[in-house]
Design an enzyme around this catalytic site. Structure first.
Site, PDB file in Angstrom:
ATOM      1  N   ILE A 248      60.295  74.394  44.608  1.00 26.30           N
ATOM      2  CA  ILE A 248      59.375  75.526  44.705  1.00 26.30           C
ATOM      3  C   ILE A 248      58.165  74.946  45.429  1.00 26.30           C
ATOM      4  O   ILE A 248      57.377  74.211  44.841  1.00 26.30           O
ATOM      5  CB  ILE A 248      58.980  76.085  43.331  1.00 26.30           C
ATOM      6  CG1 ILE A 248      60.213  76.587  42.591  1.00 26.30           C
ATOM      7  CG2 ILE A 248      57.962  77.213  43.496  1.00 26.30           C
ATOM      8  CD1 ILE A 248      59.921  77.102  41.193  1.00 26.30           C
ATOM      9  N   PRO A 249      58.011  75.219  46.720  1.00 30.01           N
ATOM     10  CA  PRO A 249      57.136  74.407  47.571  1.00 30.01           C
ATOM     11  C   PRO A 249      55.648  74.724  47.460  1.00 30.01           C
ATOM     12  O   PRO A 249      55.028  75.213  48.412  1.00 30.01           O
ATOM     13  CB  PRO A 249      57.676  74.687  48.971  1.00 30.01           C
ATOM     14  CG  PRO A 249      58.192  76.090  48.884  1.00 30.01           C
ATOM     15  CD  PRO A 249      58.758  76.229  47.495  1.00 30.01           C
ATOM     16  N   CYS A 250      55.054  74.409  46.324  1.00 33.87           N
ATOM     17  CA  CYS A 250      53.619  74.639  46.163  1.00 33.87           C
ATOM     18  C   CYS A 250      52.811  73.764  47.108  1.00 33.87           C
ATOM     19  O   CYS A 250      51.652  74.066  47.409  1.00 33.87           O
ATOM     20  CB  CYS A 250      53.197  74.401  44.716  1.00 33.87           C
ATOM     21  SG  CYS A 250      53.686  72.806  44.040  1.00 33.87           S
ATOM     22  N   HIS A 251      53.421  72.683  47.615  1.00 31.97           N
ATOM     23  CA  HIS A 251      52.714  71.821  48.568  1.00 31.97           C
ATOM     24  C   HIS A 251      52.454  72.535  49.891  1.00 31.97           C
ATOM     25  O   HIS A 251      51.640  72.075  50.691  1.00 31.97           O
ATOM     26  CB  HIS A 251      53.523  70.547  48.824  1.00 31.97           C
ATOM     27  CG  HIS A 251      54.920  70.801  49.290  1.00 31.97           C
ATOM     28  ND1 HIS A 251      55.965  71.058  48.426  1.00 31.97           N
ATOM     29  CD2 HIS A 251      55.450  70.868  50.546  1.00 31.97           C
ATOM     30  CE1 HIS A 251      57.076  71.256  49.115  1.00 31.97           C
ATOM     31  NE2 HIS A 251      56.788  71.144  50.404  1.00 31.97           N
ATOM     32  N   ARG A 252      53.125  73.663  50.137  1.00 28.77           N
ATOM     33  CA  ARG A 252      52.929  74.400  51.390  1.00 28.77           C
ATOM     34  C   ARG A 252      51.767  75.381  51.331  1.00 28.77           C
ATOM     35  O   ARG A 252      51.509  76.085  52.302  1.00 28.77           O
ATOM     36  CB  ARG A 252      54.223  75.140  51.767  1.00 28.77           C
ATOM     37  CG  ARG A 252      55.378  74.201  52.058  1.00 28.77           C
ATOM     38  CD  ARG A 252      56.657  74.938  52.401  1.00 28.77           C
ATOM     39  NE  ARG A 252      57.783  73.999  52.361  1.00 28.77           N
ATOM     40  CZ  ARG A 252      59.043  74.354  52.171  1.00 28.77           C
ATOM     41  NH1 ARG A 252      59.348  75.632  52.016  1.00 28.77           N
ATOM     42  NH2 ARG A 252      59.999  73.451  52.140  1.00 28.77           N
TER      43      ARG A 252
END
Length: 285
Positions: A248-252
Site C-alpha cells: 500500500i504505497p504510502c511512500h508515494r
C-alpha cells in the site's frame, strides 16, 4: 524455486540492502569500486547484480536519491487519481505489476481489535532492510521496516494495531507472498492483501493503490479522490497508519511543495523506495 535458488535470492537481497544503505549514506561520493569492495564482489559482478535487481546502474540510481528528484517527480509524474483509476493506469509499472488483490475487514471485525484472528509473522530480508511481515489466512496484513526504527519498535507497532489477535511465527507460510511482493519470485497468482483498518483509513489506502509505481501524488489529491476534500489532515494521518508498507504505497504521497513529508519507518527508507521504483520504471521505458 529450489532451495539453492532461494538461498541465492536471499543473499542478493542482503547484498542489495547493504548497497542501498551505503549509497544513501554517502550519495554520489561513493564509487562503483568502493561499493563492490564492500560487497566482496568484483565491480563488474556487482554492477550486473545491482542492475538486475534495481534496473539501472549504481551510478544512475544515486541520482534518484536526491531531494531534487522528489520535486521532479511531483512536477513530471504527478498522478491525478481519478484519471489513473478510470484508465486502469495503476495496473502498469513494476510494482502494481504484482497484480495485487485485496479485501477489507468489516467495521465490526475491526472494532473487535483482532479478537479471534490468527496472524502469522516472520522476519525477511528486503531491498529496504529487515522487514517484519504479518498475514492472515486471507493475505498479507502488515509489513514494517526496522532499519531505522529497530526490530522492537516494528513488532510493538504492528501488534498494537490488533492487540486481541493471536500471533504465530510461521515464515514459511508467508514466504511465497513475500518473495512475490519484493519481486524475487513473481507468481502467476495475485499477491493477496487483507486490509485491517477503520473504513476511512481503508478508503485512503485503496486510493494509494491507484497511484502507479514510479509516480507520486499529494495528500490533498487523495482527499479529493475519496470525496473528503477538506480532510487533508485526516488523510495524512491515515496514510501514516498504513500497516502494509510498500504494497500500500504510502511512500508515494508527498507534500505539495515536493517535500517528502514524514514516513512511519524513517525518511531514508521512503527515499530509497521512491528511488527504487523510479529507477525500475525508467528501465522499462
Amino acid at each position: 524455486m529450489d532451495s539453492a535458488e532461494q538461498q541465492s535470492q536471499g543473499y542478493h537481497f542482503h547484498v542489495m540492502r547493504r548497497a542501498l544503505e551505503l549509497i544513501d549514506a554517502h550519495g554520489p561520493s561513493v564509487s562503483l569500486e568502493e561499493l563492490a569492495a564492500e560487497m566482496n564482489m568484483s565491480p563488474a559482478h556487482f554492477q550486473r547484480v545491482f542492475s538486475r535487481w534495481v534496473g539501472v546502474s549504481p551510478k544512475r540510481y544515486q541520482q534518484y536519491l536526491t531531494l531534487e528528484h522528489a520535486k521532479a517527480l511531483l512536477q513530471n509524474r504527478f498522478t491525478t487519481l481519478h484519471t489513473a483509476h478510470s484508465t486502469g493506469l495503476s495496473g502498469g509499472g513494476r510494482l502494481h505489476d504484482l497484480f495485487l488483490r485485496w479485501e477489507a475487514m468489516s467495521p465490526g471485525e475491526f472494532a473487535r481489535k483482532g479478537d479471534g484472528l490468527v496472524i502469522y509473522w516472520g522476519w525477511f530480508d528486503s531491498p529496504f532492510g529487515p522487514a517484519l511481515v504479518m498475514g492472515t489466512e486471507k493475505g498479507l496484513c502488515g509489513i514494517a521496516f526496522s532499519a531505522e526504527t529497530g526490530e522492537t519498535h516494528a513488532w510493538e507497532d504492528l501488534t498494537a494495531r490488533w492487540p486481541e489477535a493471536s500471533y504465530v511465527e510461521d515464515d514459511e507460510r508467508l514466504r511465497p507472498w513475500v518473495m512475490n511482493a519484493f519481486g524475487a519470485n513473481p507468481a502467476d497468482e495475485p499477491t493477496p492483501l487483507f486490509l485491517i483498518g477503520a473504513p476511512f483509513q481503508i478508503k485512503v489506502w485503496e486510493a494509494l493503490m491507484n497511484v502507479p509505481s514510479g509516480h507520486v501524488t499529494t495528500y490533498s489529491e487523495i482527499a479529493e479522490f475519496i470525496g473528503h476534500p477538506k480532510a487533508v489532515r485526516a488523510v495524512g494521518t491515515a496514510v501514516g497508519r498504513n500497516p502494509i508498507s510498500y504494497l500500500i504505497p504510502c511512500h508515494r504521497a508527498l507534500r505539495k511543495s515536493g517535500a517528502l513529508g514524514g514516513y512511519h519507518w524513517g525518511l531514508p527508507v521512503k527515499r530509497g523506495i521512491l528511488a527504487w521504483e523510479a529507477a525500475r520504471r525508467d528501465a522499462e521505458v
